[in-house]
Design a protein around this motif. Sequence first.
Motif, PDB file in Angstrom:
ATOM      1  N   THR A  28      15.463  43.994  57.658  1.00 51.59           N
ATOM      2  CA  THR A  28      16.502  42.965  57.540  1.00 51.59           C
ATOM      3  C   THR A  28      16.077  41.687  58.252  1.00 51.59           C
ATOM      4  O   THR A  28      16.228  40.589  57.709  1.00 51.59           O
ATOM      5  N   LEU A  29      15.540  41.829  59.461  1.00 51.92           N
ATOM      6  CA  LEU A  29      15.076  40.651  60.205  1.00 51.92           C
ATOM      7  C   LEU A  29      13.917  39.974  59.476  1.00 51.92           C
ATOM      8  O   LEU A  29      13.853  38.735  59.415  1.00 51.92           O
ATOM      9  N   ALA A  30      13.023  40.754  58.886  1.00 54.79           N
ATOM     10  CA  ALA A  30      11.915  40.180  58.112  1.00 54.79           C
ATOM     11  C   ALA A  30      12.448  39.440  56.889  1.00 54.79           C
ATOM     12  O   ALA A  30      11.975  38.335  56.564  1.00 54.79           O
ATOM     13  N   ASN A  31      13.443  40.005  56.222  1.00 50.38           N
ATOM     14  CA  ASN A  31      14.048  39.330  55.069  1.00 50.38           C
ATOM     15  C   ASN A  31      14.712  38.022  55.483  1.00 50.38           C
ATOM     16  O   ASN A  31      14.641  37.029  54.759  1.00 50.38           O
ATOM     17  N   LEU A  32      15.358  38.025  56.646  1.00 46.30           N
ATOM     18  CA  LEU A  32      15.968  36.789  57.148  1.00 46.30           C
ATOM     19  C   LEU A  32      14.897  35.737  57.423  1.00 46.30           C
ATOM     20  O   LEU A  32      15.043  34.570  57.055  1.00 46.30           O
ATOM     21  N   ARG A  33      13.799  36.139  58.060  1.00 42.77           N
ATOM     22  CA  ARG A  33      12.711  35.187  58.336  1.00 42.77           C
ATOM     23  C   ARG A  33      12.106  34.667  57.034  1.00 42.77           C
ATOM     24  O   ARG A  33      11.802  33.488  56.913  1.00 42.77           O
ATOM     25  N   ASN A  34      11.949  35.557  56.051  1.00 43.00           N
ATOM     26  CA  ASN A  34      11.382  35.149  54.764  1.00 43.00           C
ATOM     27  C   ASN A  34      12.309  34.238  53.966  1.00 43.00           C
ATOM     28  O   ASN A  34      11.861  33.544  53.060  1.00 43.00           O
ATOM     29  N   SER A  35      13.581  34.233  54.304  1.00 46.26           N
ATOM     30  CA  SER A  35      14.539  33.381  53.591  1.00 46.26           C
ATOM     31  C   SER A  35      14.578  31.959  54.147  1.00 46.26           C
ATOM     32  O   SER A  35      15.210  31.085  53.552  1.00 46.26           O
ATOM     33  N   ILE A  36      13.892  31.722  55.252  1.00 46.12           N
ATOM     34  CA  ILE A  36      13.905  30.405  55.882  1.00 46.12           C
ATOM     35  C   ILE A  36      13.348  29.363  54.920  1.00 46.12           C
ATOM     36  O   ILE A  36      12.293  29.556  54.317  1.00 46.12           O
ATOM     37  N   GLY A  37      14.082  28.287  54.786  1.00 45.20           N
ATOM     38  CA  GLY A  37      13.662  27.186  53.933  1.00 45.20           C
ATOM     39  C   GLY A  37      14.020  27.358  52.465  1.00 45.20           C
ATOM     40  O   GLY A  37      13.790  26.463  51.662  1.00 45.20           O
ATOM     41  N   PHE A 117      12.792  17.628  71.320  1.00 46.97           N
ATOM     42  CA  PHE A 117      14.240  17.789  71.441  1.00 46.97           C
ATOM     43  C   PHE A 117      14.954  16.543  70.916  1.00 46.97           C
ATOM     44  O   PHE A 117      15.913  16.644  70.146  1.00 46.97           O
ATOM     45  N   ASN A 118      14.477  15.367  71.319  1.00 45.34           N
ATOM     46  CA  ASN A 118      15.108  14.120  70.872  1.00 45.34           C
ATOM     47  C   ASN A 118      15.011  13.946  69.366  1.00 45.34           C
ATOM     48  O   ASN A 118      15.953  13.475  68.721  1.00 45.34           O
ATOM     49  N   THR A 119      13.884  14.333  68.797  1.00 47.47           N
ATOM     50  CA  THR A 119      13.717  14.259  67.345  1.00 47.47           C
ATOM     51  C   THR A 119      14.708  15.194  66.664  1.00 47.47           C
ATOM     52  O   THR A 119      15.307  14.844  65.645  1.00 47.47           O
ATOM     53  N   MET A 120      14.890  16.367  67.244  1.00 45.30           N
ATOM     54  CA  MET A 120      15.821  17.337  66.668  1.00 45.30           C
ATOM     55  C   MET A 120      17.253  16.810  66.694  1.00 45.30           C
ATOM     56  O   MET A 120      17.938  16.843  65.678  1.00 45.30           O
ATOM     57  N   GLY A 125      19.807  14.677  58.786  1.00 46.11           N
ATOM     58  CA  GLY A 125      20.465  15.550  57.836  1.00 46.11           C
ATOM     59  C   GLY A 125      20.337  17.000  58.226  1.00 46.11           C
ATOM     60  O   GLY A 125      19.576  17.369  59.128  1.00 46.11           O
ATOM     61  N   PHE A 126      21.070  17.843  57.525  1.00 46.02           N
ATOM     62  CA  PHE A 126      21.130  19.276  57.820  1.00 46.02           C
ATOM     63  C   PHE A 126      19.759  19.934  57.709  1.00 46.02           C
ATOM     64  O   PHE A 126      19.354  20.678  58.604  1.00 46.02           O
ATOM     65  N   LYS A 127      19.041  19.677  56.623  1.00 43.85           N
ATOM     66  CA  LYS A 127      17.726  20.313  56.439  1.00 43.85           C
ATOM     67  C   LYS A 127      16.751  19.886  57.523  1.00 43.85           C
ATOM     68  O   LYS A 127      15.978  20.692  58.033  1.00 43.85           O
ATOM     69  N   GLU A 128      16.789  18.612  57.881  1.00 43.60           N
ATOM     70  CA  GLU A 128      15.900  18.123  58.942  1.00 43.60           C
ATOM     71  C   GLU A 128      16.247  18.776  60.278  1.00 43.60           C
ATOM     72  O   GLU A 128      15.360  19.191  61.028  1.00 43.60           O
ATOM     73  N   LEU A 129      17.528  18.893  60.572  1.00 46.84           N
ATOM     74  CA  LEU A 129      17.962  19.547  61.813  1.00 46.84           C
ATOM     75  C   LEU A 129      17.454  20.983  61.874  1.00 46.84           C
ATOM     76  O   LEU A 129      16.897  21.407  62.890  1.00 46.84           O
ATOM     77  N   ARG A 134      13.890  25.234  64.093  1.00 43.01           N
ATOM     78  CA  ARG A 134      12.880  26.294  63.944  1.00 43.01           C
ATOM     79  C   ARG A 134      11.673  26.022  64.840  1.00 43.01           C
ATOM     80  O   ARG A 134      11.160  26.928  65.491  1.00 43.01           O
ATOM     81  N   HIS A 135      11.237  24.761  64.875  1.00 46.03           N
ATOM     82  CA  HIS A 135      10.090  24.412  65.720  1.00 46.03           C
ATOM     83  C   HIS A 135      10.402  24.635  67.199  1.00 46.03           C
ATOM     84  O   HIS A 135       9.584  25.180  67.940  1.00 46.03           O
ATOM     85  N   ILE A 136      11.575  24.211  67.608  1.00 45.00           N
ATOM     86  CA  ILE A 136      11.939  24.356  69.022  1.00 45.00           C
ATOM     87  C   ILE A 136      12.125  25.834  69.382  1.00 45.00           C
ATOM     88  O   ILE A 136      11.736  26.253  70.471  1.00 45.00           O
TER      89      ILE A 136
END
Length: 193
Positions: A28-37, A117-120, A125-129, A134-136
Amino acid sequence: MNREIYKTIANIIHKLGNKLDTAESKATLANLRNSIGKDLSKTVEIWPLVFAQVPEDYLSVDGNPTYEENAILTALQLYALHQQGKSEMVHEASGYSVGRAFRSIRGENETALDRRFNTMITASGFKELTTHLRHIISIFKQKNGGKIDCAKLAEDIFWYQISLESANRMRMRWGQDYYFKPTKEKEGETDEK
């Protein structure tokens, strides 16, 4: 309404966290990670986890994800990313924002982390956030960061989507929590941790 988002995420994570060492939870956790983006409509593997737990009024009626669905899915994906490779639960019900969690890995001279952090928090927009989150989270993991209240994160992501005004309030809270320096109560001891 956002308290229901908190409860929904907390319940889902609690169910996953109670069986972190099982093959089912790992999948389930792998499926969640694979759904990112990916668009929610293209993440069939995680639908049972998400749609079975959310209140009916959170569900989309036109096929476009609601703010609630976006917030819940994003928080679960970030939780799965943070949880990867760890046997101990990385979620905690502290009520603190991710700004405070990220502060725990911030050293004295952290201009690179501050820039991220400041960039985040200034994402347009939502996708950019979510990309910056994810990076942070990845940096947080690498620095052996502690736990994050993923349910609070879901609430914040929900409010970020509502309006520019509510997004700005969320940014302000995260910034305050990240940059605030607690006063030392005793020498060598802070009021945090």
